[in-house]
Design a protein around this motif. Structure first.
Motif, PDB file in Angstrom:
ATOM      1  N   ILE A   6      -5.580 -58.894 -63.088  1.00  0.00           N
ATOM      2  CA  ILE A   6      -4.175 -59.102 -63.457  1.00  0.00           C
ATOM      3  C   ILE A   6      -3.466 -59.749 -62.283  1.00  0.00           C
ATOM      4  O   ILE A   6      -3.304 -59.147 -61.222  1.00  0.00           O
ATOM      5  CB  ILE A   6      -3.466 -57.770 -63.820  1.00  0.00           C
ATOM      6  CG1 ILE A   6      -4.287 -56.986 -64.848  1.00  0.00           C
ATOM      7  CG2 ILE A   6      -2.057 -58.056 -64.337  1.00  0.00           C
ATOM      8  CD1 ILE A   6      -4.590 -57.728 -66.130  1.00  0.00           C
ATOM      9  N   ALA A   8      -2.652 -64.058 -60.752  1.00  0.00           N
ATOM     10  CA  ALA A   8      -3.382 -65.191 -60.143  1.00  0.00           C
ATOM     11  C   ALA A   8      -2.565 -65.768 -58.992  1.00  0.00           C
ATOM     12  O   ALA A   8      -2.301 -66.958 -58.914  1.00  0.00           O
ATOM     13  CB  ALA A   8      -3.695 -66.270 -61.181  1.00  0.00           C
ATOM     14  N   GLU A  38      -2.276 -64.052 -66.176  1.00  0.00           N
ATOM     15  CA  GLU A  38      -1.204 -64.450 -65.251  1.00  0.00           C
ATOM     16  C   GLU A  38       0.050 -64.732 -66.085  1.00  0.00           C
ATOM     17  O   GLU A  38       0.042 -65.588 -66.960  1.00  0.00           O
ATOM     18  CB  GLU A  38      -1.649 -65.687 -64.448  1.00  0.00           C
ATOM     19  CG  GLU A  38      -0.544 -66.427 -63.726  1.00  0.00           C
ATOM     20  CD  GLU A  38       0.321 -65.572 -62.808  1.00  0.00           C
ATOM     21  OE1 GLU A  38      -0.226 -64.868 -61.943  1.00  0.00           O
ATOM     22  OE2 GLU A  38       1.571 -65.605 -62.978  1.00  0.00           O
ATOM     23  N   GLY A  45       3.870 -66.889 -57.997  1.00  0.00           N
ATOM     24  CA  GLY A  45       4.541 -65.725 -57.421  1.00  0.00           C
ATOM     25  C   GLY A  45       4.770 -65.883 -55.925  1.00  0.00           C
ATOM     26  O   GLY A  45       5.027 -66.982 -55.421  1.00  0.00           O
ATOM     27  N   HIS A 176       1.164 -65.162 -70.109  1.00  0.00           N
ATOM     28  CA  HIS A 176       1.203 -63.841 -70.757  1.00  0.00           C
ATOM     29  C   HIS A 176       1.250 -62.743 -69.713  1.00  0.00           C
ATOM     30  O   HIS A 176       0.558 -62.804 -68.698  1.00  0.00           O
ATOM     31  CB  HIS A 176       0.001 -63.626 -71.667  1.00  0.00           C
ATOM     32  CG  HIS A 176       0.138 -64.379 -72.950  1.00  0.00           C
ATOM     33  ND1 HIS A 176       1.002 -63.988 -73.939  1.00  0.00           N
ATOM     34  CD2 HIS A 176      -0.447 -65.526 -73.363  1.00  0.00           C
ATOM     35  CE1 HIS A 176       0.935 -64.857 -74.929  1.00  0.00           C
ATOM     36  NE2 HIS A 176       0.067 -65.805 -74.609  1.00  0.00           N
ATOM     37  N   ARG A 177       2.049 -61.753 -70.046  1.00  0.00           N
ATOM     38  CA  ARG A 177       2.249 -60.636 -69.126  1.00  0.00           C
ATOM     39  C   ARG A 177       1.444 -59.429 -69.609  1.00  0.00           C
ATOM     40  O   ARG A 177       1.419 -59.149 -70.810  1.00  0.00           O
ATOM     41  CB  ARG A 177       3.757 -60.326 -69.146  1.00  0.00           C
ATOM     42  CG  ARG A 177       4.185 -59.147 -68.383  1.00  0.00           C
ATOM     43  CD  ARG A 177       5.723 -59.018 -68.443  1.00  0.00           C
ATOM     44  NE  ARG A 177       6.105 -57.757 -67.890  1.00  0.00           N
ATOM     45  CZ  ARG A 177       6.054 -57.478 -66.595  1.00  0.00           C
ATOM     46  NH1 ARG A 177       5.667 -58.378 -65.741  1.00  0.00           N
ATOM     47  NH2 ARG A 177       6.397 -56.290 -66.155  1.00  0.00           N
ATOM     48  N   ALA A 178       0.793 -58.763 -68.696  1.00  0.00           N
ATOM     49  CA  ALA A 178       0.178 -57.470 -69.023  1.00  0.00           C
ATOM     50  C   ALA A 178       1.293 -56.440 -68.992  1.00  0.00           C
ATOM     51  O   ALA A 178       1.872 -56.171 -67.942  1.00  0.00           O
ATOM     52  CB  ALA A 178      -0.896 -57.126 -67.998  1.00  0.00           C
ATOM     53  N   ALA A 207      -4.039 -57.141 -59.348  1.00  0.00           N
ATOM     54  CA  ALA A 207      -3.698 -58.026 -58.224  1.00  0.00           C
ATOM     55  C   ALA A 207      -2.333 -58.637 -58.514  1.00  0.00           C
ATOM     56  O   ALA A 207      -2.135 -59.842 -58.357  1.00  0.00           O
ATOM     57  CB  ALA A 207      -4.776 -59.103 -58.058  1.00  0.00           C
ATOM     58  N   ILE A 344      -2.010 -63.935 -47.845  1.00  0.00           N
ATOM     59  CA  ILE A 344      -2.525 -65.301 -47.669  1.00  0.00           C
ATOM     60  C   ILE A 344      -3.667 -65.254 -46.658  1.00  0.00           C
ATOM     61  O   ILE A 344      -4.744 -65.798 -46.898  1.00  0.00           O
ATOM     62  CB  ILE A 344      -1.404 -66.262 -47.201  1.00  0.00           C
ATOM     63  CG1 ILE A 344      -0.267 -66.302 -48.232  1.00  0.00           C
ATOM     64  CG2 ILE A 344      -1.979 -67.628 -46.896  1.00  0.00           C
ATOM     65  CD1 ILE A 344      -0.475 -67.184 -49.433  1.00  0.00           C
TER      66      ILE A 344
HETATM   67  C1  LIG Z   1       8.641 -65.402 -46.929  1.00  0.00           C
HETATM   68  C2  LIG Z   1       7.247 -64.848 -46.857  1.00  0.00           C
HETATM   69  C3  LIG Z   1       6.477 -65.079 -45.740  1.00  0.00           C
HETATM   70  C4  LIG Z   1       5.175 -64.605 -45.678  1.00  0.00           C
HETATM   71  N1  LIG Z   1       4.425 -64.920 -44.603  1.00  0.00           N
HETATM   72  C5  LIG Z   1       3.114 -64.630 -44.608  1.00  0.00           C
HETATM   73  C6  LIG Z   1       2.299 -65.133 -43.563  1.00  0.00           C
HETATM   74  O1  LIG Z   1       2.787 -65.800 -42.663  1.00  0.00           O
HETATM   75  N2  LIG Z   1       0.963 -64.873 -43.622  1.00  0.00           N
HETATM   76  C7  LIG Z   1       0.409 -64.139 -44.643  1.00  0.00           C
HETATM   77  O2  LIG Z   1      -0.811 -63.953 -44.648  1.00  0.00           O
HETATM   78  N3  LIG Z   1       1.184 -63.631 -45.639  1.00  0.00           N
HETATM   79  C8  LIG Z   1       2.505 -63.862 -45.643  1.00  0.00           C
HETATM   80  N4  LIG Z   1       3.314 -63.386 -46.624  1.00  0.00           N
HETATM   81  C9  LIG Z   1       2.756 -62.439 -47.599  1.00  0.00           C
HETATM   82  C10 LIG Z   1       1.905 -63.142 -48.629  1.00  0.00           C
HETATM   83  O3  LIG Z   1       2.557 -64.301 -49.106  1.00  0.00           O
HETATM   84  C11 LIG Z   1       1.592 -62.201 -49.769  1.00  0.00           C
HETATM   85  O4  LIG Z   1       0.966 -61.027 -49.257  1.00  0.00           O
HETATM   86  C12 LIG Z   1       0.670 -62.838 -50.795  1.00  0.00           C
HETATM   87  O5  LIG Z   1       1.183 -64.070 -51.245  1.00  0.00           O
HETATM   88  C13 LIG Z   1       0.477 -61.891 -51.967  1.00  0.00           C
HETATM   89  O6  LIG Z   1      -0.381 -62.520 -52.876  1.00  0.00           O
HETATM   90  P1  LIG Z   1      -0.674 -61.829 -54.259  1.00  0.00           P
HETATM   91  O7  LIG Z   1      -1.686 -62.649 -54.942  1.00  0.00           O
HETATM   92  O8  LIG Z   1      -0.963 -60.389 -54.049  1.00  0.00           O
HETATM   93  O9  LIG Z   1       0.753 -61.841 -54.999  1.00  0.00           O
HETATM   94  P2  LIG Z   1       1.469 -63.021 -55.808  1.00  0.00           P
HETATM   95  O10 LIG Z   1       1.280 -64.325 -55.173  1.00  0.00           O
HETATM   96  O11 LIG Z   1       2.859 -62.554 -56.084  1.00  0.00           O
HETATM   97  O12 LIG Z   1       0.632 -63.050 -57.152  1.00  0.00           O
HETATM   98  C14 LIG Z   1       0.761 -62.034 -58.141  1.00  0.00           C
HETATM   99  C15 LIG Z   1       0.747 -62.732 -59.483  1.00  0.00           C
HETATM  100  O13 LIG Z   1       0.715 -61.753 -60.498  1.00  0.00           O
HETATM  101  C16 LIG Z   1       1.494 -62.186 -61.581  1.00  0.00           C
HETATM  102  N5  LIG Z   1       1.868 -60.974 -62.301  1.00  0.00           N
HETATM  103  C17 LIG Z   1       2.608 -59.940 -61.823  1.00  0.00           C
HETATM  104  N6  LIG Z   1       2.687 -58.962 -62.739  1.00  0.00           N
HETATM  105  C18 LIG Z   1       1.966 -59.385 -63.806  1.00  0.00           C
HETATM  106  C19 LIG Z   1       1.677 -58.808 -65.080  1.00  0.00           C
HETATM  107  N7  LIG Z   1       2.129 -57.597 -65.405  1.00  0.00           N
HETATM  108  N8  LIG Z   1       0.937 -59.518 -65.953  1.00  0.00           N
HETATM  109  C20 LIG Z   1       0.473 -60.756 -65.619  1.00  0.00           C
HETATM  110  N9  LIG Z   1       0.712 -61.342 -64.429  1.00  0.00           N
HETATM  111  C21 LIG Z   1       1.450 -60.655 -63.539  1.00  0.00           C
HETATM  112  C22 LIG Z   1       2.655 -62.923 -60.953  1.00  0.00           C
HETATM  113  O14 LIG Z   1       3.201 -63.885 -61.845  1.00  0.00           O
HETATM  114  C23 LIG Z   1       2.003 -63.566 -59.730  1.00  0.00           C
HETATM  115  O15 LIG Z   1       1.616 -64.905 -59.960  1.00  0.00           O
HETATM  116  C24 LIG Z   1       4.637 -63.816 -46.728  1.00  0.00           C
HETATM  117  C25 LIG Z   1       5.413 -63.571 -47.853  1.00  0.00           C
HETATM  118  C26 LIG Z   1       6.694 -64.090 -47.922  1.00  0.00           C
HETATM  119  C27 LIG Z   1       7.499 -63.843 -49.170  1.00  0.00           C
END
Ligand SMILES: Cc1cc2nc3c(=O)[nH]c(=O)nc-3n(C[C@H](O)[C@H](O)[C@H](O)COP(=O)(O)OP(=O)(O)OC[C@H]3O[C@@H](n4cnc5c(N)ncnc54)[C@H](O)[C@@H]3O)c2cc1C
Length: 375
Positions: A6, A8, A38, A45, A176-178, A207, A344
């Motif tokens: 869950i 991307a 996603e 996101g 689509h949302r879970a 995720a 990241i």
């Molecule tokens: C301003 C800023 C600066 C940062 N700087 C750094 C840095 O310098 N170095 C670093 O390593 N990290 C940094 N981070 C943190 C890093 O960006 C995040 O930890 C990382 O992007 C998280 O990735 P993720 O895949 O977990 O979340 P996301 O990228 O938010 O992905 C989650 C996805 O899940 C989808 N989703 C959510 N709920 C549902 C649901 N119920 N059903 C279906 N889809 C769903 C969303 O649409 C989203 O696309 C920073 C963050 C920010 C905001």
């Protein structure tokens, strides 16, 4: 095994890529099916708005530092396997300090990192000029260089990994949302989508980044992330991008009042901790615009030739665990959680370790970061 991921963002996309991709000589998970759900599109996101600095730049916790240096290695291997794509930028990082206490902290950090074998050293103004000719550091600064660090463009990175997962056979369901986790007794059996469909799975991996607490709450599970709506919360932040600024910077720059790097559009990404601290979800739009102008003014101070304008200012929310460390591991029968700040930097490395452990080989490196460690 039927695996459902869950989200991307970088974490879910790297995981889907890793789980779907055939590796030389076969793999323990051969025969798995991988489906990603996603709500928007890959990278839409937090990953798409992130400052996205790839680093292991804090020596304070040597175990976590080592975990992050491994993550940098995983990124190098992953990028090499993709032909070193333009969204992967291992271009180094310069940091400078002006106040005496900040200089002492920077010197101690460089010393601590160098003692751990991490590429970190103090440089003089001549070397800074060679690395970043357009930069104007004030007199009497202490400057450090971290040549093995860099950044990625988070949106394109998540998209490229999701695309490769799809080409390897993963089903990527976007738009689509879970809405909830489905349960049979204590076991998570998949999710209910916003169009009423049920997707069944042997293993559901959450995720969903900052939205993970809401999804997990549907099964009565609490995830200890900092609440972005709480007064003074450290989770909300703000990033400005500028119109193109060709050649402004080669690598990352961390000055006392500004962090900056090139953006995908050739402009700059600008962020500052003190400005982040003043932006919660209730801040009105005009204050957000003013923050963008302030970031640009700071950019012009360190880059006197900068003529770019603000192209956009985006509020965003960090998925910030209350103790700062990742929340990764089995959570209930049929459920695995992978949520972290620094996602990241850590995403592809977490994907490797999660692949290993859901196929029967527990990953020792993840032991300190279990999602239920707070009881
Ligand atoms: C301003 C800023 C600066 C940062 N700087 C750094 C840095 O310098 N170095 C670093 O390593 N990290 C940094 N981070 C943190 C890093 O960006 C995040 O930890 C990382 O992007 C998280 O990735 P993720 O895949 O977990 O979340 P996301 O990228 O938010 O992905 C989650 C996805 O899940 C989808 N989703 C959510 N709920 C549902 C649901 N119920 N059903 C279906 N889809 C769903 C969303 O649409 C989203 O696309 C920073 C963050 C920010 C905001």
């Amino acid at each position: 095994m039927r695996i459902l991921v869950i989200g991307a963002g970088i974490v879910g996309a790297a995981l889907a890529d890793r789980l779907a991709r055939p590796l030389d000589g076969g793999r323990p998970g051969e025969g798995d099916t991988v489906t990603v759900v996603e709500e928007q599109w890959p990278g839409a996101g937090t990953s798409g708005t992130s400052y996205a600095w790839l680093n292991a730049s804090d020596p304070a916790d040597p175990v976590y530092h080592r975990f992050r240096t491994e993550a940098l290695r995983t990124w190098r291997d992953l990028a090499a396997g993709l032909g070193d794509p333009s969204w992967y930028r291992p271009v180094g990082n310069v940091v400078w300090a002006t106040a005496d206490d900040a200089k002492a902290r920077l010197a101690a950090r460089v010393e601590g990192l160098a003692a751990l074998g991490y590429a970190a050293r103090l440089i003089d103004r001549e070397e800074l000029r060679a690395l970043e000719p357009a930069l104007n550091a004030p007199p009497d600064v202490l400057i450090a260089h971290f040549p093995d660090e860099g950044y990625v463009h988070g949106g394109p990175a998540a998209q490229a990994l999701a695309l490769r997962a799809q080409q390897s056979g993963a089903d990527i369901v976007t738009g689509h949302r879970a809405e909830r986790l489905n349960l049979r007794g204590d076991r998570v059996t998949g999710v209910r989508l916003d169009d009423g469909r049920d997707l069944d799975a042997d293993l559901t991996i959450c995720a969903a980044g900052r939205h993970a607490p809401a999804l997990l709450a549907t099964a009565g599970i609490t995830l200890p992330l900092v609440d972005p709506a709480a007064p003074g919360s450290a989770a909300p932040c703000l990033v400005a991008t500028t119109t193109p600024a060709p050649g402004a910077l080669n690598g990352l720059v961390h000055a006392p009042e500004l962090s900056a790097r090139q953006a995908e559009n050739g402009g700059l990404v600008l962020e500052a901790d003190d400005i982040d601290a003043g932006v919660d979800e209730s801040v009105p739009e005009e204050r957000v615009r003013a923050a963008g102008d302030e970031l640009l003014a700071r950019g012009r101070t360190i880059l006197p030739g900068l003529t770019a304008r603000v192209a956009g200012v985006r509020r965003c929310v960090r998925p910030l665990p209350v103790d700062g460390y990742p929340l990764v591991g089995p959570h209930r029968p049929g459920l695995y959680t992978a949520v972290t700040h620094s996602g990241i930097t850590l995403g592809p490395h977490l994907a490797e370790l999660i692949d290993q452990e859901i196929h029967g080989r527990p990953a020792e490196a993840l032991a300190p970061y279990r999602p239920d460690r707070h009881g």
